[in-house]
Design a protein around this motif. Structure first.
Motif, PDB file in Angstrom:
ATOM      1  N   SER A 153      28.669  20.446  13.525  1.00 55.78           N
ATOM      2  CA  SER A 153      28.131  19.794  14.619  1.00 55.78           C
ATOM      3  C   SER A 153      27.969  20.791  15.697  1.00 55.78           C
ATOM      4  CB  SER A 153      29.263  18.502  15.302  1.00 55.78           C
ATOM      5  OG  SER A 153      30.401  19.177  15.489  1.00 55.78           O
ATOM      6  N   TYR A 154      27.197  20.258  16.691  1.00 52.17           N
ATOM      7  CA  TYR A 154      26.647  21.125  17.789  1.00 52.17           C
ATOM      8  C   TYR A 154      27.990  20.998  18.614  1.00 52.17           C
ATOM      9  CZ  TYR A 154      22.236  22.253  16.134  1.00 52.17           C
ATOM     10  OH  TYR A 154      21.251  22.788  15.348  1.00 52.17           O
ATOM     11  N   PHE A 162      26.774  26.310  17.109  1.00 55.71           N
ATOM     12  CA  PHE A 162      26.890  25.226  16.067  1.00 55.71           C
ATOM     13  C   PHE A 162      28.245  25.623  15.439  1.00 55.71           C
ATOM     14  CE2 PHE A 162      26.448  23.699  11.896  1.00 55.71           C
ATOM     15  CZ  PHE A 162      25.861  22.218  11.926  1.00 55.71           C
ATOM     16  N   HIS A 169      20.656  18.541  21.596  1.00 56.30           N
ATOM     17  CA  HIS A 169      21.991  18.364  20.814  1.00 56.30           C
ATOM     18  C   HIS A 169      23.161  18.352  21.761  1.00 56.30           C
ATOM     19  CE1 HIS A 169      19.553  18.526  17.129  1.00 56.30           C
ATOM     20  NE2 HIS A 169      19.269  19.658  17.188  1.00 56.30           N
ATOM     21  N   LEU A 170      23.006  18.699  22.812  1.00 57.15           N
ATOM     22  CA  LEU A 170      24.151  18.937  23.655  1.00 57.15           C
ATOM     23  C   LEU A 170      24.438  17.678  24.676  1.00 57.15           C
ATOM     24  CD1 LEU A 170      23.733  22.724  24.469  1.00 57.15           C
ATOM     25  CD2 LEU A 170      25.358  21.749  22.620  1.00 57.15           C
ATOM     26  N   ASN A 216      16.116  22.446  21.170  1.00 53.20           N
ATOM     27  CA  ASN A 216      17.523  22.329  20.762  1.00 53.20           C
ATOM     28  C   ASN A 216      18.496  21.844  21.630  1.00 53.20           C
ATOM     29  OD1 ASN A 216      18.106  24.617  21.839  1.00 53.20           O
ATOM     30  ND2 ASN A 216      18.282  25.868  19.828  1.00 53.20           N
ATOM     31  N   TYR A 217      18.153  21.978  23.010  1.00 51.25           N
ATOM     32  CA  TYR A 217      19.170  21.848  23.918  1.00 51.25           C
ATOM     33  C   TYR A 217      19.755  19.978  23.955  1.00 51.25           C
ATOM     34  CZ  TYR A 217      16.534  19.052  27.495  1.00 51.25           C
ATOM     35  OH  TYR A 217      15.864  17.875  28.091  1.00 51.25           O
ATOM     36  N   CYS A 251      27.154  25.729  24.500  1.00 56.83           N
ATOM     37  CA  CYS A 251      26.537  26.823  24.764  1.00 56.83           C
ATOM     38  C   CYS A 251      27.212  27.780  25.505  1.00 56.83           C
ATOM     39  CB  CYS A 251      25.078  26.277  25.470  1.00 56.83           C
ATOM     40  SG  CYS A 251      25.370  26.031  27.195  1.00 56.83           S
ATOM     41  N   ILE A 286      22.634  28.180  21.655  1.00 57.58           N
ATOM     42  CA  ILE A 286      23.388  26.982  21.490  1.00 57.58           C
ATOM     43  C   ILE A 286      24.385  27.238  20.278  1.00 57.58           C
ATOM     44  CG2 ILE A 286      21.515  26.462  19.736  1.00 57.58           C
ATOM     45  CD1 ILE A 286      22.022  23.416  20.716  1.00 57.58           C
TER      46      ILE A 286
END
Length: 190
Positions: free
Chosen positions: A75-76, A69, A23-24, A20-21, A79, A67
């Motif tokens: 939206s992301y 959200f 998304h950053l 999932n990282y 972290c 992470i």
């Protein structure tokens, strides 16, 4: 350590991992996002290394990386993590937090910190939560103080920054016995 998600009406914190990282990636490229941090995250390779370190610490039970959200914007946002977890002494740090500039001042950070403090004190039953902030980072220091954390001291020239500067680090703390007053005061209405 079976936490996978912390969530309220505003924010969802899920375990940060190599799935999932990504998304950053766009957020991590924002200039000066981690200016007061000794970490480098602005390239895809640097961000992946940063995440791998967090995951390794999770496997060793010394960190729980999340992470972020933002449910309000769908939206992301960035972290954060519990780190330097000392299970014997029941002390941990909240930090390694960075969110995109579009989320600054939106109330997102306060919602995240509430969830994390609540989990640390009420679920993990820890005795103390600490925050470490670069002495020059007045914005973050004020944010931590608004949470009810008390300045306990300043470590002089204790952290080497990417540009070679040795920063002074402000050490803040919240004790378990202070949590109910903080929860009912600072976080009233959550």
């Amino acid at each position: 350590m079976n936490v996978s998600t912390l969530e309220n009406q505003r924010v969802k914190l899920s375990l940060l991992d190599l799935n999932n990282y990504k998304h950053l990636l766009d957020i991590a490229k924002q200039p000066h996002l981690v200016y007061y941090s000794p970490s480098k995250i602005d390239t895809p390779e640097d961000l992946k290394t940063y995440v791998k370190t967090a995951i390794d610490d999770y496997k060793h039970k010394t960190a729980i990386p999340f992470i972020i959200f933002d449910k309000q914007t769908n939206s992301y946002a960035g972290c954060t993590r519990f780190g330097l977890i000392n299970w014997k002494n029941k002390v941990l740090h909240i930090g390694w937090t960075w969110i995109g500039t579009q989320f600054h001042g939106s109330g997102l950070n306060k919602h995240m910190k509430f969830l994390m403090l609540q989990y640390a004190f009420e679920t993990l039953e820890f005795d103390k939560v600490e925050f470490r902030v670069d002495e020059r980072n007045i914005k973050s220091r004020k944010a931590v103080e608004k949470l009810g954390a008390k300045l306990e001291g300043i470590l002089r020239k204790d952290t080497l920054m990417l540009d070679g500067f040795k920063r002074n680090t402000c050490c803040y703390g919240i004790l378990k016995e202070e949590w109910n007053d903080i929860k009912n005061g600072v976080f009233d209405g959550f």
